[in-house]
Design a protein around this motif. Structure first.
Motif, PDB file in Angstrom:
ATOM      1  N   ARG A  10      -0.719   0.374   0.652  1.00 52.96           N
ATOM      2  CA  ARG A  10      -2.163   0.495   0.377  1.00 52.96           C
ATOM      3  C   ARG A  10      -2.827  -0.879   0.332  1.00 52.96           C
ATOM      4  NH1 ARG A  10      -4.621   3.353  -5.052  1.00 52.96           N
ATOM      5  NH2 ARG A  10      -6.755   2.630  -4.795  1.00 52.96           N
ATOM      6  N   LEU A  11      -2.193  -1.822  -0.361  1.00 58.73           N
ATOM      7  CA  LEU A  11      -2.777  -3.160  -0.478  1.00 58.73           C
ATOM      8  C   LEU A  11      -2.780  -3.899   0.855  1.00 58.73           C
ATOM      9  CD1 LEU A  11      -1.236  -4.245  -3.894  1.00 58.73           C
ATOM     10  CD2 LEU A  11      -3.612  -3.566  -3.449  1.00 58.73           C
ATOM     11  N   LEU A  12      -1.713  -3.745   1.638  1.00 58.58           N
ATOM     12  CA  LEU A  12      -1.642  -4.421   2.938  1.00 58.58           C
ATOM     13  C   LEU A  12      -2.659  -3.873   3.938  1.00 58.58           C
ATOM     14  CD1 LEU A  12       2.214  -4.845   3.388  1.00 58.58           C
ATOM     15  CD2 LEU A  12       0.524  -6.626   2.901  1.00 58.58           C
ATOM     16  N   SER A  13      -3.018  -2.603   3.795  1.00 59.70           N
ATOM     17  CA  SER A  13      -3.970  -2.002   4.731  1.00 59.70           C
ATOM     18  C   SER A  13      -5.415  -2.104   4.247  1.00 59.70           C
ATOM     19  CB  SER A  13      -3.614  -0.536   4.984  1.00 59.70           C
ATOM     20  OG  SER A  13      -3.769   0.215   3.800  1.00 59.70           O
ATOM     21  N   SER A  14      -5.614  -2.740   3.101  1.00 63.28           N
ATOM     22  CA  SER A  14      -6.951  -2.860   2.528  1.00 63.28           C
ATOM     23  C   SER A  14      -7.847  -3.756   3.389  1.00 63.28           C
ATOM     24  CB  SER A  14      -6.860  -3.445   1.116  1.00 63.28           C
ATOM     25  OG  SER A  14      -8.147  -3.682   0.595  1.00 63.28           O
ATOM     26  N   GLU A  15      -9.122  -3.390   3.444  1.00 63.65           N
ATOM     27  CA  GLU A  15     -10.096  -4.223   4.151  1.00 63.65           C
ATOM     28  C   GLU A  15     -10.471  -5.446   3.321  1.00 63.65           C
ATOM     29  OE1 GLU A  15     -13.411  -1.874   5.345  1.00 63.65           O
ATOM     30  OE2 GLU A  15     -12.151  -0.435   6.402  1.00 63.65           O
ATOM     31  N   ARG A  16     -10.164  -5.419   2.035  1.00 66.86           N
ATOM     32  CA  ARG A  16     -10.435  -6.539   1.123  1.00 66.86           C
ATOM     33  C   ARG A  16      -9.102  -7.026   0.577  1.00 66.86           C
ATOM     34  NH1 ARG A  16     -15.357  -4.066  -2.397  1.00 66.86           N
ATOM     35  NH2 ARG A  16     -16.747  -3.634  -0.658  1.00 66.86           N
ATOM     36  N   PRO A  17      -8.481  -7.986   1.241  1.00 64.55           N
ATOM     37  CA  PRO A  17      -7.114  -8.376   0.879  1.00 64.55           C
ATOM     38  C   PRO A  17      -6.963  -9.277  -0.354  1.00 64.55           C
ATOM     39  CG  PRO A  17      -7.873  -9.666   2.729  1.00 64.55           C
ATOM     40  CD  PRO A  17      -8.960  -8.665   2.432  1.00 64.55           C
ATOM     41  N   ALA A  18      -8.032  -9.559  -1.079  1.00 65.69           N
ATOM     42  CA  ALA A  18      -7.909 -10.426  -2.258  1.00 65.69           C
ATOM     43  C   ALA A  18      -7.093  -9.729  -3.342  1.00 65.69           C
ATOM     44  CB  ALA A  18      -9.288 -10.785  -2.796  1.00 65.69           C
ATOM     45  N   LEU A  19      -6.214 -10.497  -4.001  1.00 66.80           N
ATOM     46  CA  LEU A  19      -5.312  -9.917  -4.989  1.00 66.80           C
ATOM     47  C   LEU A  19      -5.037 -10.927  -6.093  1.00 66.80           C
ATOM     48  CD1 LEU A  19      -3.449  -7.391  -5.465  1.00 66.80           C
ATOM     49  CD2 LEU A  19      -1.665  -8.716  -4.331  1.00 66.80           C
ATOM     50  N   ALA A  20      -5.102 -10.463  -7.335  1.00 60.11           N
ATOM     51  CA  ALA A  20      -4.723 -11.292  -8.482  1.00 60.11           C
ATOM     52  C   ALA A  20      -3.382 -10.785  -8.991  1.00 60.11           C
ATOM     53  CB  ALA A  20      -5.778 -11.184  -9.578  1.00 60.11           C
ATOM     54  N   VAL A  21      -2.515 -11.716  -9.398  1.00 61.00           N
ATOM     55  CA  VAL A  21      -1.161 -11.360  -9.836  1.00 61.00           C
ATOM     56  C   VAL A  21      -0.878 -12.012 -11.185  1.00 61.00           C
ATOM     57  CG1 VAL A  21       1.296 -11.521  -9.283  1.00 61.00           C
ATOM     58  CG2 VAL A  21      -0.377 -11.265  -7.437  1.00 61.00           C
ATOM     59  N   ASP A  22      -0.251 -11.244 -12.079  1.00 59.73           N
ATOM     60  CA  ASP A  22       0.187 -11.767 -13.363  1.00 59.73           C
ATOM     61  C   ASP A  22       1.546 -11.147 -13.665  1.00 59.73           C
ATOM     62  OD1 ASP A  22       0.020 -13.098 -15.918  1.00 59.73           O
ATOM     63  OD2 ASP A  22      -0.393 -11.135 -16.788  1.00 59.73           O
TER      64      ASP A  22
END
Length: 83
Positions: free
Chosen positions: A31-43
């Motif tokens: 789902r995240l890889l196919s997103s049109e908005r690839p911004a991601l925060a990780v903790d």
């Protein structure tokens, strides 16, 4: 740790998703890889987190929502698709 994540999610009006199986995590990555908005925060959270520590929770946030990956329940293989 979790209550503050819930408060931030409510303020941002993003849905919160609890991920506790390898299958759920694999679907999340797709789902995240196919997103049109690839911004991601990780903790990442865990006792003595580092070279000799242990990962217990991974938190991902995107425009689509907040995803809490429960490594304690899902086991270390749950995050293989994320790495």
């Amino acid at each position: 740790m979790l209550p503050s994540a819930l408060r931030r999610a409510a303020a941002a009006r993003r849905p919160i998703h609890w991920i506790s199986t390898v299958d759920q995590c694999n679907r999340l990555v797709e789902r995240l890889l196919s997103s049109e908005r690839p911004a991601l925060a990780v903790d990442c959270e865990g006792p003595r987190l580092g070279r000799f520590g242990r990962l217990s929770l991974m938190q991902l946030a995107s425009d689509d929502g907040i995803f809490l990956i429960d490594v304690e329940t899902g086991g270390p293989n749950i995050v293989q698709s994320v790495s």
